[in-house]
Write a protein that holds these residues in place. Sequence first.
Motif, PDB file in Angstrom:
ATOM      1  N   UNK A 118      47.787  62.416  45.795  1.00  0.00           N
ATOM      2  CA  UNK A 118      48.776  63.383  46.283  1.00  0.00           C
ATOM      3  C   UNK A 118      49.662  63.876  45.140  1.00  0.00           C
ATOM      4  N   UNK A 119      50.143  62.951  44.309  1.00  0.00           N
ATOM      5  CA  UNK A 119      51.000  63.325  43.190  1.00  0.00           C
ATOM      6  C   UNK A 119      50.260  64.237  42.208  1.00  0.00           C
ATOM      7  N   UNK A 120      48.996  63.925  41.942  1.00  0.00           N
ATOM      8  CA  UNK A 120      48.209  64.745  41.013  1.00  0.00           C
ATOM      9  C   UNK A 120      48.032  66.164  41.549  1.00  0.00           C
ATOM     10  N   UNK A 121      47.789  66.298  42.857  1.00  0.00           N
ATOM     11  CA  UNK A 121      47.619  67.636  43.432  1.00  0.00           C
ATOM     12  C   UNK A 121      48.910  68.433  43.365  1.00  0.00           C
ATOM     13  N   UNK A 122      50.043  67.778  43.598  1.00  0.00           N
ATOM     14  CA  UNK A 122      51.332  68.459  43.466  1.00  0.00           C
ATOM     15  C   UNK A 122      51.566  68.884  42.015  1.00  0.00           C
ATOM     16  N   UNK A 123      51.211  68.000  41.097  1.00  0.00           N
ATOM     17  CA  UNK A 123      51.399  68.277  39.669  1.00  0.00           C
ATOM     18  C   UNK A 123      50.518  69.426  39.203  1.00  0.00           C
ATOM     19  N   UNK A 124      49.246  69.360  39.536  1.00  0.00           N
ATOM     20  CA  UNK A 124      48.310  70.384  39.084  1.00  0.00           C
ATOM     21  C   UNK A 124      48.576  71.736  39.733  1.00  0.00           C
ATOM     22  N   UNK A 125      49.044  71.706  40.987  1.00  0.00           N
ATOM     23  CA  UNK A 125      49.330  72.959  41.681  1.00  0.00           C
ATOM     24  C   UNK A 125      50.692  73.542  41.378  1.00  0.00           C
ATOM     25  N   UNK A 126      51.508  72.829  40.592  1.00  0.00           N
ATOM     26  CA  UNK A 126      52.869  73.292  40.258  1.00  0.00           C
ATOM     27  C   UNK A 126      53.603  73.719  41.528  1.00  0.00           C
ATOM     28  N   UNK A 127      53.638  72.798  42.494  1.00  0.00           N
ATOM     29  CA  UNK A 127      54.131  73.154  43.818  1.00  0.00           C
ATOM     30  C   UNK A 127      55.648  73.233  43.926  1.00  0.00           C
ATOM     31  N   UNK A 128      56.388  72.519  43.076  1.00  0.00           N
ATOM     32  CA  UNK A 128      57.849  72.534  43.202  1.00  0.00           C
ATOM     33  C   UNK A 128      58.501  72.342  41.849  1.00  0.00           C
ATOM     34  N   UNK A 129      59.761  72.774  41.774  1.00  0.00           N
ATOM     35  CA  UNK A 129      60.535  72.580  40.546  1.00  0.00           C
ATOM     36  C   UNK A 129      61.052  71.150  40.434  1.00  0.00           C
ATOM     37  N   UNK A 130      61.292  70.489  41.580  1.00  0.00           N
ATOM     38  CA  UNK A 130      61.816  69.126  41.535  1.00  0.00           C
ATOM     39  C   UNK A 130      61.284  68.335  42.718  1.00  0.00           C
ATOM     40  N   UNK A 131      61.282  66.994  42.531  1.00  0.00           N
ATOM     41  CA  UNK A 131      60.726  66.101  43.542  1.00  0.00           C
ATOM     42  C   UNK A 131      61.622  64.873  43.684  1.00  0.00           C
ATOM     43  N   UNK A 132      61.588  64.298  44.890  1.00  0.00           N
ATOM     44  CA  UNK A 132      62.219  63.005  45.154  1.00  0.00           C
ATOM     45  C   UNK A 132      61.237  62.144  45.929  1.00  0.00           C
ATOM     46  N   UNK A 133      60.936  60.962  45.418  1.00  0.00           N
ATOM     47  CA  UNK A 133      60.112  59.977  46.114  1.00  0.00           C
ATOM     48  C   UNK A 133      61.008  58.839  46.558  1.00  0.00           C
ATOM     49  N   UNK A 153      52.540  61.595  37.863  1.00  0.00           N
ATOM     50  CA  UNK A 153      53.784  62.160  38.374  1.00  0.00           C
ATOM     51  C   UNK A 153      54.059  63.559  37.811  1.00  0.00           C
ATOM     52  N   UNK A 154      54.477  64.518  38.658  1.00  0.00           N
ATOM     53  CA  UNK A 154      54.869  65.835  38.169  1.00  0.00           C
ATOM     54  C   UNK A 154      56.153  65.764  37.340  1.00  0.00           C
ATOM     55  N   UNK A 155      56.466  66.864  36.673  1.00  0.00           N
ATOM     56  CA  UNK A 155      57.715  66.946  35.911  1.00  0.00           C
ATOM     57  C   UNK A 155      58.908  67.009  36.863  1.00  0.00           C
TER      58      UNK A 155
END
Length: 334
Positions: A118-133, A153-155
């Motif tokens: 899930x994290x990789x797909x969010x990262x590769x798709x550049x889905x959001x500017x920020x994240x909270x887990x 983990x995305x940026x």
Amino acid sequence: MLIEENVVSLFPDNRSFQLTDNEKNYLYALGEGACLEFSSNGRISCSFGITNDNTLYITDKCNSNCIMCPMAEPARRFGHNTPIETLKELIRYMPQNMEHITITGGEPFIIKERLFDILCELKQGKKAYSYLLLSNGRVFANHDYCKLFAESVPADFLVGIPLHGPNATIHDAISQAPGSFYQTTNGLTNLLSTKSTSVEIRVVINKINAPYITELAKLIIDKYSKIDSVKFMGMEMLGNAIVNSEKVWISYDTAFSMIKPAIDMLIENCIDVALYNFPLCFVNHAYWHICANSITKHKIKYADKCAQCREKKTCGGMFTGTDKFLMDQVKPII
């Protein structure tokens, strides 16, 4: 989807639903790019939209059973996992560069290594500017998980981890999971060492840990000075919290007076602090600037006498469920 008058039509199957004016206005307010789910009984829900309150809900389940958790124990033990295929489909529909996504549960790592997908797909798709887990952090005691997390983990990623007390006696009594203090504290150390993400410590204030908050602050200063922030949180009195109310409930004004020295101590040591879920009338005026409007809109409750409060628009209110414990204590600021 097409909205004409008060009828919504779906493509390609051409089903339609009759809408009320409020429902139609709600759909329009979601904006371009929102993703809706339609159930067979005609129920419409928004999975994500243009607002910053977008959530990927992973599971009800958790490997802890916190005594003040707003979810009931049966849900934690036997609850629902969102199918991984559903989560991936939602991610595919997400537009790029949304403002924010929160990943939560339950404990998201209940689904184990699949969360890294899930994290990789969010990262590769550049889905959001920020994240909270939101995680109890126990999994990060495993070095292999920390390594996989750092790679996936995305940026601009923040992990929120609860630390209930300064020692195993207090922490484990609250988590009701023996050994969780050592797993969580080792997980914090490991996660910070990867430098792959920001980390915040969350402390839910209750009758059990309130007398030890200053001691907890000293532990954070000594061992975790590189964290992003500390969030002191008022309880949401549902689920386990309401079942165990005699063990955990503490009035908000008493809670604030007991955590105030810890707040001062953390700030003096250059650690950012915020207060979540505390109405302003329970907090000294000098600390209002650290009070966040942290409660999800549909969960906010105000007392009738809050209508006369001059700070109502600034105040984040109280949780529905917690309101019955606070209604008689609210003091409008006039």
